[in-house]
Design a protein around this motif. Structure first.
Motif, PDB file in Angstrom:
ATOM      1  N   THR A 112       0.964  -1.275  -0.063  1.00 28.43           N
ATOM      2  CA  THR A 112      -0.002   0.153  -0.059  1.00 28.43           C
ATOM      3  C   THR A 112       1.011   1.225   0.113  1.00 28.43           C
ATOM      4  N   GLU A 113       0.443   2.182  -0.655  1.00 31.81           N
ATOM      5  CA  GLU A 113       1.165   3.599  -0.587  1.00 31.81           C
ATOM      6  C   GLU A 113      -0.109   4.709  -0.361  1.00 31.81           C
ATOM      7  N   LEU A 114       0.596   5.710   0.022  1.00 34.01           N
ATOM      8  CA  LEU A 114      -0.084   6.779   0.220  1.00 34.01           C
ATOM      9  C   LEU A 114       0.540   8.208  -0.341  1.00 34.01           C
ATOM     10  N   SER A 115       0.048   8.819  -1.048  1.00 30.76           N
ATOM     11  CA  SER A 115       0.889   9.915  -1.686  1.00 30.76           C
ATOM     12  C   SER A 115       0.001  11.247  -1.418  1.00 30.76           C
ATOM     13  N   LEU A 116       0.912  12.252  -1.352  1.00 31.27           N
ATOM     14  CA  LEU A 116       0.096  13.732  -1.217  1.00 31.27           C
ATOM     15  C   LEU A 116       0.642  14.485  -2.293  1.00 31.27           C
ATOM     16  N   LEU A 117       0.005  15.049  -3.135  1.00 29.90           N
ATOM     17  CA  LEU A 117       0.355  15.968  -4.236  1.00 29.90           C
ATOM     18  C   LEU A 117      -0.147  17.450  -4.077  1.00 29.90           C
ATOM     19  N   LYS A 118       0.910  18.251  -4.182  1.00 30.55           N
ATOM     20  CA  LYS A 118       0.721  19.798  -4.032  1.00 30.55           C
ATOM     21  C   LYS A 118       0.971  20.586  -5.138  1.00 30.55           C
ATOM     22  N   THR A 119       0.357  21.448  -5.560  1.00 29.88           N
ATOM     23  CA  THR A 119       0.933  22.478  -6.442  1.00 29.88           C
ATOM     24  C   THR A 119       0.457  23.915  -6.050  1.00 29.88           C
ATOM     25  N   ILE A 120       1.794  24.763  -6.073  1.00 31.70           N
ATOM     26  CA  ILE A 120       1.543  26.162  -5.509  1.00 31.70           C
ATOM     27  C   ILE A 120       2.219  26.856  -6.752  1.00 31.70           C
ATOM     28  N   ASN A 121       1.421  27.732  -7.433  1.00 30.67           N
ATOM     29  CA  ASN A 121       1.865  28.310  -8.794  1.00 30.67           C
ATOM     30  C   ASN A 121       2.881  27.589  -9.505  1.00 30.67           C
ATOM     31  N   ARG A 122       4.220  27.657  -9.765  1.00 29.08           N
ATOM     32  CA  ARG A 122       5.155  26.911 -10.387  1.00 29.08           C
ATOM     33  C   ARG A 122       5.813  25.826  -9.909  1.00 29.08           C
ATOM     34  N   HIS A 123       5.370  25.487  -8.621  1.00 28.05           N
ATOM     35  CA  HIS A 123       5.910  24.728  -7.838  1.00 28.05           C
ATOM     36  C   HIS A 123       5.107  23.615  -7.743  1.00 28.05           C
ATOM     37  N   GLN A 124       5.566  22.327  -7.895  1.00 28.80           N
ATOM     38  CA  GLN A 124       4.991  21.091  -7.658  1.00 28.80           C
ATOM     39  C   GLN A 124       5.750  20.057  -6.345  1.00 28.80           C
ATOM     40  N   LEU A 125       4.812  19.676  -5.770  1.00 25.86           N
ATOM     41  CA  LEU A 125       5.600  18.784  -4.594  1.00 25.86           C
ATOM     42  C   LEU A 125       4.871  17.351  -4.673  1.00 25.86           C
ATOM     43  N   ALA A 126       5.427  16.352  -4.585  1.00 27.59           N
ATOM     44  CA  ALA A 126       4.726  14.965  -4.183  1.00 27.59           C
ATOM     45  C   ALA A 126       5.463  14.249  -3.047  1.00 27.59           C
ATOM     46  N   LEU A 127       4.839  13.756  -2.121  1.00 27.87           N
ATOM     47  CA  LEU A 127       5.367  13.020  -1.044  1.00 27.87           C
ATOM     48  C   LEU A 127       4.507  11.640  -1.053  1.00 27.87           C
ATOM     49  N   THR A 128       5.396  10.613  -0.908  1.00 27.39           N
ATOM     50  CA  THR A 128       4.931   9.175  -0.856  1.00 27.39           C
ATOM     51  C   THR A 128       5.638   8.324   0.055  1.00 27.39           C
ATOM     52  N   GLY A 129       4.733   7.443   0.851  1.00 29.38           N
ATOM     53  CA  GLY A 129       5.221   6.425   1.963  1.00 29.38           C
ATOM     54  C   GLY A 129       4.437   5.046   1.505  1.00 29.38           C
ATOM     55  N   GLY A 130       5.199   4.230   1.671  1.00 27.26           N
ATOM     56  CA  GLY A 130       4.755   2.755   1.093  1.00 27.26           C
ATOM     57  C   GLY A 130       5.246   1.725   1.909  1.00 27.26           C
ATOM     58  N   TYR A 131       4.403   0.696   2.096  1.00 18.90           N
ATOM     59  CA  TYR A 131       4.674  -0.698   3.070  1.00 18.90           C
ATOM     60  C   TYR A 131       4.280  -1.631   1.969  1.00 18.90           C
ATOM     61  N   LYS A 132       5.122  -2.696   2.136  1.00 21.06           N
ATOM     62  CA  LYS A 132       5.005  -3.846   0.948  1.00 21.06           C
ATOM     63  C   LYS A 132       5.519  -5.031   1.958  1.00 21.06           C
ATOM     64  N   THR A 133       4.827  -6.168   1.678  1.00 17.92           N
ATOM     65  CA  THR A 133       5.463  -7.432   2.257  1.00 17.92           C
ATOM     66  C   THR A 133       5.264  -8.471   1.203  1.00 17.92           C
TER      67      THR A 133
END
Length: 181
Positions: A91-112
């Motif tokens: 499973t993964e959870l991503s946070l995507l954020k755009t501010i004007n010309r900036h784009q940010l993505a953060l992702t955390g995941g776990y796998k077995t």
């Protein structure tokens, strides 16, 4: 060789499905040779394999510029050597954020990953747990150059196995330029 089909935003539902089928063919397989294993034991380490990958995700809009994307994935690998055949759930959870010309993505995941048969060298059936954290950043139209972006990526992945030989830790950092044609 791999074949992939991705269906994005199915019927405007914000749900996407990513599927793949892959075949791995190791030329001159030598796993287990030179370790005093019998031919039957060495064959359990054969890495030739066919894999199926399925990932489903849902894009949840928090506002016009912020999105959460939870996902679940499944991998089934059938190797010629049963000690390298496994089933994986993650499973993964991503946070995507755009501010004007900036784009940010953060992702955390776990796998077995649960392997099918005992490893002939370590006399254990392998089980792995993997954790990952990634961050990506993009600054579009740097110095007002149309279609050019500054991009960067940083990541960490740690795999913990019940067979110490397979424990691993990876770090990744990159910075670059991107041009969109």
């Amino acid at each position: 060789n791999a074949y992939r089909l991705k269906l994005g935003n199915i019927a405007n539902s914000q749900f996407s499905l990513d599927m793949a089928y892959a075949v791995k063919d190791i030329k001159n397989e030598r796993s287990g040779l030179g370790n005093g294993l019998s031919a039957e034991q060495s064959n359990k380490l054969n890495r030739d394999a066919a894999s199926i990958y399925v990932k489903g995700d849902y894009k949840l809009s928090l506002n016009k510029t912020t999105f959460l994307v939870p996902s679940i994935n499944y991998i089934k690998t059938n190797a010629d050597g049963d000690a390298n055949s496994f089933t994986s759930w993650g499973t993964e959870l991503s946070l995507l954020k755009t501010i004007n010309r900036h784009q940010l993505a953060l992702t955390g995941g776990y796998k077995t990953r649960d392997y099918q048969e005992s490893h002939p060298i370590y006399d254990k059936t392998r089980n792995d747990d993997e954790m990952s954290l990634f961050a990506a950043y993009e600054y579009k139209n740097i110095m007002n150059w149309q279609n050019w972006s500054l991009i960067s990526f940083a990541g960490f992945k740690k795999s913990d196995s019940n067979i110490e030989f397979y424990d691993e830790e990876q770090w990744l950092v990159s910075v670059g330029l991107s041009h969109q044609f």
